[in-house]
Motif scaffolding. Structure first.
Motif, PDB file in Angstrom:
ATOM      1  N   ARG A  78      65.320  93.689  51.479  1.00 53.95           N
ATOM      2  CA  ARG A  78      66.333  93.234  50.529  1.00 53.95           C
ATOM      3  C   ARG A  78      65.764  93.035  49.132  1.00 53.95           C
ATOM      4  O   ARG A  78      66.463  93.216  48.138  1.00 53.95           O
ATOM      5  N   VAL A  79      64.512  92.660  49.032  1.00 49.21           N
ATOM      6  CA  VAL A  79      63.871  92.597  47.720  1.00 49.21           C
ATOM      7  C   VAL A  79      63.815  93.991  47.099  1.00 49.21           C
ATOM      8  O   VAL A  79      64.151  94.180  45.919  1.00 49.21           O
ATOM      9  N   SER A 116      59.022  95.041  37.856  1.00 48.44           N
ATOM     10  CA  SER A 116      59.949  95.231  38.986  1.00 48.44           C
ATOM     11  C   SER A 116      59.524  96.376  39.891  1.00 48.44           C
ATOM     12  O   SER A 116      59.674  96.294  41.116  1.00 48.44           O
ATOM     13  N   SER A 122      57.079  95.718  48.368  1.00 47.40           N
ATOM     14  CA  SER A 122      58.086  95.375  49.370  1.00 47.40           C
ATOM     15  C   SER A 122      58.361  96.562  50.278  1.00 47.40           C
ATOM     16  O   SER A 122      58.484  96.405  51.508  1.00 47.40           O
TER      17      SER A 122
END
Length: 465
Positions: free
Chosen positions: A325-326, A366, A373
């Protein structure tokens, strides 16, 4: 903590550092090729300044990637000797092919790219930059082929518990390889893109190096607006491939514990706290049938839940669920920022939008976060297997004791903090100083001279301007 858990933690720690720098250098090398092509085409000195500026960043990142990669290779022999014994007949040749192709290609042209300014013609220098960029992609090809084979092994037979290759074509182009290669390559480019855009936005906010900052930001906006949607599409195809070959990984990503029943489909769990002991989700927020639509392209499609296999056959659900989800959340923010920025650029108002400029500044890291992730999802999601369906992780660990593994992990943490701490500090210093005017290259017939020094750091301190 036993040696197995500590070895897993150590592997996760080392790969978390290593994956960042090669991914960043993949994107940076291609960015350098683009920047040099723009300078050769336009003759604008700002492009030349940007080239030498990003060349320094590439050189430092490349060095740290090589250092962390060597440690990764050591771990196979020290912590996971059984993996080398069982699957070394596949992993060893694939990594050797990387050395014989990518490393030789990069080594042949890296010196020309870094130190050949003024020593060779501009066209040959540009060719060298392109070859270095190609070398990083060739390296990606072989590394992803090796890792993908661990996820979806093919083209082999087992003889006395040892893998014996049957078809190298099937080994290299195993079922998940094309999707993982495309996903990783695009992820590397997008990660670098948001670093470039973030640095350019920071210069515009500080009102320094405005022309260089403008060029970086606009290039990043254009590239992100085109490639982030492609990455989402590739990610969807990769997910469908994973559902076919590693269904429990998908079930963990979606925290799908139980079948909803015939014709009810599978909901999309937006948020929850997976409870592995009770085999349920707490505080769940879900959208009915949307999980089926995304993963099976049908409103009533289903796939195997986690409870369809024993608990010992499931990956750890909590870290896989949240890491996924990240990654998806950051990808959504990237798409939103890129498209809104592209729309404002079309209207001629991008550089006047204080919030969009600040947004690119905030989104600078990001790509790195999404990259880590994604690797957490990939590596944790295939547990309890190190070679999926062939060799369990618990059977691949060596005979080392827990205290010895803890000691080596502590040494890694201290060593990485020192080496990469200084490396990141130096990168920050280069970025804060920014691109500087560079002297034109002397004529090739002007006699011998000292080549350019691309690693020369900025002389200015780190204080705020």
């Amino acid at each position: 903590m036993d040696a197995l858990l500590l070895s897993r933690i150590q592997f996760g720690f080392v790969i978390s550092f290593h994956v960042l720098f090669p991914a960043f250098t993949i994107g940076t090398a291609s960015w350098l090729a683009f920047v040099e092509s723009r300078w050769l085409r336009t003759g604008n000195p700002v492009w030349r300044e940007l080239y030498f500026f990003w060349q320094k960043i590439f050189a430092v990142s490349f060095g740290m990637g090589v250092v962390s990669g060597i440690v990764m290779a050591f771990q196979f022999g020290t912590n996971w000797p059984r993996l080398s014994e069982v699957a070394g007949t596949v992993i060893g040749p694939l990594l050797t092919y990387e050395v014989l192709t990518a490393f030789f290609l990069e080594a042949s042209f890296l010196g020309v790219m870094m130190f050949g300014w003024g020593k060779v013609s501009p066209r040959l220098h540009f060719f060298s930059t392109c070859m270095v960029a190609l070398g990083t992609l060739v390296s990606t090809f072989w590394i992803l082929s090796s890792n993908s084979w661990l996820q979806t092994p093919a083209g082999y037979t087992m003889v006395d518990g040892i893998v014996h290759p049957d078809s190298w074509w099937q080994i290299v182009f195993n079922p998940s390889f094309p999707y993982r290669l495309a996903h990783m390559a695009l992820g590397s480019f997008i990660t670098t893109c948001f670093v470039i855009g973030g640095v350019g936005a920071w210069y515009l906010r500080k009102d320094v190096h405005r022309e260089a900052g403008r060029k970086m930001l606009l290039a990043a906006v254009g590239f992100a607006a085109l490639t982030v949607p492609v990455q989402i599409f590739v990610g969807d195809m990769h997910g469908l491939n994973t559902l076919k070959h590693q269904p429990m990984k998908i079930a963990a990503m979606e925290a799908h514990w139980h079948s909803e029943g015939e014709g009810k489909g599978v909901p999309l769990v937006v948020f929850a706290v997976p409870n592995e002991k009770a085999e349920r989700n707490d505080y769940e927020i879900a959208i009915p049938r949307l999980g089926s639509l995304i993963l099976t392209h049908s409103l009533d499609g289903t796939f195997d839940p986690l409870t369809s296999v024993p608990a010992s056959e499931r990956p750890p659900v909590v870290p896989v669920f949240f890491a996924f989800r990240v990654m998806v959340g950051l990808g959504t923010l990237m798409l939103l920022l890129a498209w809104v920025s592209a729309f404002q650029w079309w209207r001629g108002k991008l550089l006047q939008s204080r919030w969009l400029i600040r947004g690119w500044n905030w989104m600078l890291p990001s790509g790195f976060i999404a990259l880590i992730s994604g690797w957490f999802v990939t590596e944790m999601g295939r547990q309890p297997w190190v070679v999926y369906g062939v060799l369990r992780t618990a059977d691949a660990v060596g005979p080392q004791s827990a205290w010895m593994t803890a000691l080596s992990l502590g040494v890694y943490i201290v060593g990485y903090a020192f080496v990469f701490g200084w490396g990141v500090w130096y990168l920050v210093k280069i970025i804060r100083t920014g691109p500087k005017p560079h002297d034109p290259a002397p004529a090739l017939d002007a006699g011998s001279h000292t080549p350019a020094r691309p690693l020369s750091g900025a002389d200015e301190p780190l204080e705020e301007r």
